[in-house]
Design a protein around this motif. Structure first.
Motif, PDB file in Angstrom:
ATOM      1  N   TYR A 104       0.999  -1.311  -0.023  1.00  0.00           N
ATOM      2  CA  TYR A 104      -0.268  -0.284  -0.066  1.00  0.00           C
ATOM      3  C   TYR A 104       0.766   1.059   0.133  1.00  0.00           C
ATOM      4  CZ  TYR A 104      -3.695  -3.126   0.937  1.00  0.00           C
ATOM      5  OH  TYR A 104      -5.085  -3.720   0.839  1.00  0.00           O
ATOM      6  N   LEU A 105       0.506   2.409  -0.692  1.00  0.00           N
ATOM      7  CA  LEU A 105       0.473   3.694  -0.797  1.00  0.00           C
ATOM      8  C   LEU A 105      -0.196   4.559  -0.116  1.00  0.00           C
ATOM      9  CD1 LEU A 105       3.251   5.476  -1.113  1.00  0.00           C
ATOM     10  CD2 LEU A 105       2.375   5.930  -3.709  1.00  0.00           C
ATOM     11  N   LEU A 106       0.206   5.300   1.240  1.00  0.00           N
ATOM     12  CA  LEU A 106      -0.960   6.139   1.727  1.00  0.00           C
ATOM     13  C   LEU A 106      -0.246   7.738   1.624  1.00  0.00           C
ATOM     14  CD1 LEU A 106      -1.507   3.728   4.867  1.00  0.00           C
ATOM     15  CD2 LEU A 106      -1.768   4.165   3.043  1.00  0.00           C
ATOM     16  N   GLN A 107      -1.174   8.916   1.556  1.00  0.00           N
ATOM     17  CA  GLN A 107      -1.190   9.838   0.892  1.00  0.00           C
ATOM     18  C   GLN A 107      -1.387  10.265   2.836  1.00  0.00           C
ATOM     19  OE1 GLN A 107      -1.783  12.278  -1.685  1.00  0.00           O
ATOM     20  NE2 GLN A 107      -1.671  13.824  -0.032  1.00  0.00           N
ATOM     21  N   VAL A 108      -0.774  10.953   3.960  1.00  0.00           N
ATOM     22  CA  VAL A 108      -0.883  11.216   5.281  1.00  0.00           C
ATOM     23  C   VAL A 108       0.112  12.524   5.429  1.00  0.00           C
ATOM     24  CG1 VAL A 108      -0.546  10.730   7.299  1.00  0.00           C
ATOM     25  CG2 VAL A 108      -0.553   9.272   5.699  1.00  0.00           C
ATOM     26  N   GLU A 109      -1.730  13.229   5.732  1.00  0.00           N
ATOM     27  CA  GLU A 109      -1.305  14.942   6.241  1.00  0.00           C
ATOM     28  C   GLU A 109      -1.742  15.060   7.600  1.00  0.00           C
ATOM     29  OE1 GLU A 109      -3.331  17.777   3.413  1.00  0.00           O
ATOM     30  OE2 GLU A 109      -2.848  16.209   1.095  1.00  0.00           O
ATOM     31  N   VAL A 110      -0.611  15.334   8.161  1.00  0.00           N
ATOM     32  CA  VAL A 110      -0.094  16.066   9.616  1.00  0.00           C
ATOM     33  C   VAL A 110       0.163  17.043   9.721  1.00  0.00           C
ATOM     34  CG1 VAL A 110      -0.409  13.376  10.431  1.00  0.00           C
ATOM     35  CG2 VAL A 110       1.491  14.434   9.997  1.00  0.00           C
ATOM     36  N   ALA A 111       0.154  17.661  10.969  1.00  0.00           N
ATOM     37  CA  ALA A 111       0.928  19.376  11.126  1.00  0.00           C
ATOM     38  C   ALA A 111       2.599  19.083  10.731  1.00  0.00           C
ATOM     39  CB  ALA A 111       0.908  19.764  12.277  1.00  0.00           C
ATOM     40  N   ASP A 112       2.974  18.593  11.229  1.00  0.00           N
ATOM     41  CA  ASP A 112       4.752  18.651  11.428  1.00  0.00           C
ATOM     42  C   ASP A 112       4.983  17.251  11.726  1.00  0.00           C
ATOM     43  OD1 ASP A 112       4.196  17.911  13.631  1.00  0.00           O
ATOM     44  OD2 ASP A 112       3.634  20.644  14.857  1.00  0.00           O
ATOM     45  N   LEU A 113       5.807  17.303  11.798  1.00  0.00           N
ATOM     46  CA  LEU A 113       7.032  15.497  11.927  1.00  0.00           C
ATOM     47  C   LEU A 113       7.100  14.790  13.301  1.00  0.00           C
ATOM     48  CD1 LEU A 113      10.410  15.945  10.188  1.00  0.00           C
ATOM     49  CD2 LEU A 113       8.225  14.209   9.739  1.00  0.00           C
ATOM     50  N   PRO A 114       6.115  15.574  14.433  1.00  0.00           N
ATOM     51  CA  PRO A 114       6.395  14.923  15.954  1.00  0.00           C
ATOM     52  C   PRO A 114       4.882  14.546  15.731  1.00  0.00           C
ATOM     53  CG  PRO A 114       7.572  16.700  16.082  1.00  0.00           C
ATOM     54  CD  PRO A 114       7.261  17.584  14.558  1.00  0.00           C
ATOM     55  N   ALA A 115       4.113  15.181  14.647  1.00  0.00           N
ATOM     56  CA  ALA A 115       2.655  14.225  15.078  1.00  0.00           C
ATOM     57  C   ALA A 115       2.990  13.422  13.553  1.00  0.00           C
ATOM     58  CB  ALA A 115       1.375  15.696  13.938  1.00  0.00           C
ATOM     59  N   TYR A 116       3.677  13.523  12.427  1.00  0.00           N
ATOM     60  CA  TYR A 116       3.412  12.072  11.651  1.00  0.00           C
ATOM     61  C   TYR A 116       4.283  11.129  12.867  1.00  0.00           C
ATOM     62  CZ  TYR A 116       4.786   8.852   8.831  1.00  0.00           C
ATOM     63  OH  TYR A 116       4.695   7.274   7.594  1.00  0.00           O
ATOM     64  N   GLU A 117       5.278  11.479  13.823  1.00  0.00           N
ATOM     65  CA  GLU A 117       5.342  10.634  14.601  1.00  0.00           C
ATOM     66  C   GLU A 117       4.043  10.160  15.479  1.00  0.00           C
ATOM     67  OE1 GLU A 117      10.245   9.671  17.501  1.00  0.00           O
ATOM     68  OE2 GLU A 117       9.080  11.960  17.409  1.00  0.00           O
ATOM     69  N   ARG A 144      -1.238   4.701  16.228  1.00  0.00           N
ATOM     70  CA  ARG A 144      -1.905   4.442  15.312  1.00  0.00           C
ATOM     71  C   ARG A 144      -1.500   3.596  13.968  1.00  0.00           C
ATOM     72  NH1 ARG A 144      -5.583   9.576  14.746  1.00  0.00           N
ATOM     73  NH2 ARG A 144      -7.638   7.786  14.274  1.00  0.00           N
ATOM     74  N   LEU A 145      -1.223   3.715  13.047  1.00  0.00           N
ATOM     75  CA  LEU A 145       0.015   3.441  11.900  1.00  0.00           C
ATOM     76  C   LEU A 145       0.669   2.184  12.227  1.00  0.00           C
ATOM     77  CD1 LEU A 145      -0.771   3.204   8.717  1.00  0.00           C
ATOM     78  CD2 LEU A 145       1.706   4.303   8.946  1.00  0.00           C
ATOM     79  N   ALA A 146       0.947   2.302  13.341  1.00  0.00           N
ATOM     80  CA  ALA A 146       1.921   0.217  13.466  1.00  0.00           C
ATOM     81  C   ALA A 146       1.053  -0.189  13.819  1.00  0.00           C
ATOM     82  CB  ALA A 146       2.993   0.548  13.913  1.00  0.00           C
ATOM     83  N   TYR A 147      -0.126  -0.055  14.348  1.00  0.00           N
ATOM     84  CA  TYR A 147      -1.148  -0.850  15.434  1.00  0.00           C
ATOM     85  C   TYR A 147      -2.055  -1.498  14.288  1.00  0.00           C
ATOM     86  CZ  TYR A 147       1.465  -0.291  19.351  1.00  0.00           C
ATOM     87  OH  TYR A 147       2.434  -0.034  20.357  1.00  0.00           O
ATOM     88  N   VAL A 195       6.606  -0.288   8.378  1.00  0.00           N
ATOM     89  CA  VAL A 195       6.558   1.325   7.829  1.00  0.00           C
ATOM     90  C   VAL A 195       7.533   1.904   7.282  1.00  0.00           C
ATOM     91  CG1 VAL A 195       5.064   2.712   8.297  1.00  0.00           C
ATOM     92  CG2 VAL A 195       4.374   1.383   9.337  1.00  0.00           C
ATOM     93  N   THR A 196       7.547   1.873   5.394  1.00  0.00           N
ATOM     94  CA  THR A 196       8.487   2.904   5.333  1.00  0.00           C
ATOM     95  C   THR A 196       8.265   4.486   5.143  1.00  0.00           C
ATOM     96  OG1 THR A 196      10.083   1.218   3.885  1.00  0.00           O
ATOM     97  CG2 THR A 196       9.842   3.043   3.550  1.00  0.00           C
ATOM     98  N   SER A 197       8.607   5.302   4.886  1.00  0.00           N
ATOM     99  CA  SER A 197       7.982   6.916   5.216  1.00  0.00           C
ATOM    100  C   SER A 197       9.173   7.358   4.297  1.00  0.00           C
ATOM    101  CB  SER A 197       7.686   7.109   6.791  1.00  0.00           C
ATOM    102  OG  SER A 197       7.417   6.287   7.192  1.00  0.00           O
ATOM    103  N   TYR A 198       8.456   8.163   3.972  1.00  0.00           N
ATOM    104  CA  TYR A 198       8.972   9.333   2.312  1.00  0.00           C
ATOM    105  C   TYR A 198       8.069  10.863   2.828  1.00  0.00           C
ATOM    106  CZ  TYR A 198      11.308   5.385   0.026  1.00  0.00           C
ATOM    107  OH  TYR A 198      10.701   3.917  -0.236  1.00  0.00           O
ATOM    108  N   VAL A 199       8.868  11.861   3.191  1.00  0.00           N
ATOM    109  CA  VAL A 199       8.662  12.856   3.399  1.00  0.00           C
ATOM    110  C   VAL A 199       8.844  13.805   1.951  1.00  0.00           C
ATOM    111  CG1 VAL A 199       9.499  14.829   4.826  1.00  0.00           C
ATOM    112  CG2 VAL A 199       9.309  13.021   6.210  1.00  0.00           C
TER     113      VAL A 199
END
Length: 69
Positions: A26-39, A45-48, A55-59
């Motif tokens: 799967y390829l997800l486009q995720v929108e959050v406020a900042d990197l701490p919010a993504y962490e 949430r995502l890992a569970y 999970v592999t992430s790209y910014v």
């Protein structure tokens, strides 16, 4: 797959979800406020989600389009 798809569509941070071929499922486009919010999103949430083993992430650094040339 069905349980993951059902769960991922319930996350408001996930803007787009694509089932893809290749090294990842799967390829997800995720929108959050900042990197701490993504962490927090990634770790709590995502890992569970059902069936998530890795999970592999790209910014995104910059978005280009034909209009921006």
């Amino acid at each position: 797959m069905v349980a993951f798809e059902r769960a991922v569509t319930q996350l408001p941070e996930v803007v787009h979800s694509h089932h893809v071929t290749g090294n990842y499922d799967y390829l997800l486009q995720v929108e959050v406020a900042d990197l701490p919010a993504y962490e927090d999103f990634h770790a709590n949430r995502l890992a569970y989600l059902p069936g998530v083993a890795m999970v592999t992430s790209y910014v995104t650094m910059k978005t280009l389009s034909a209009d921006s040339a």
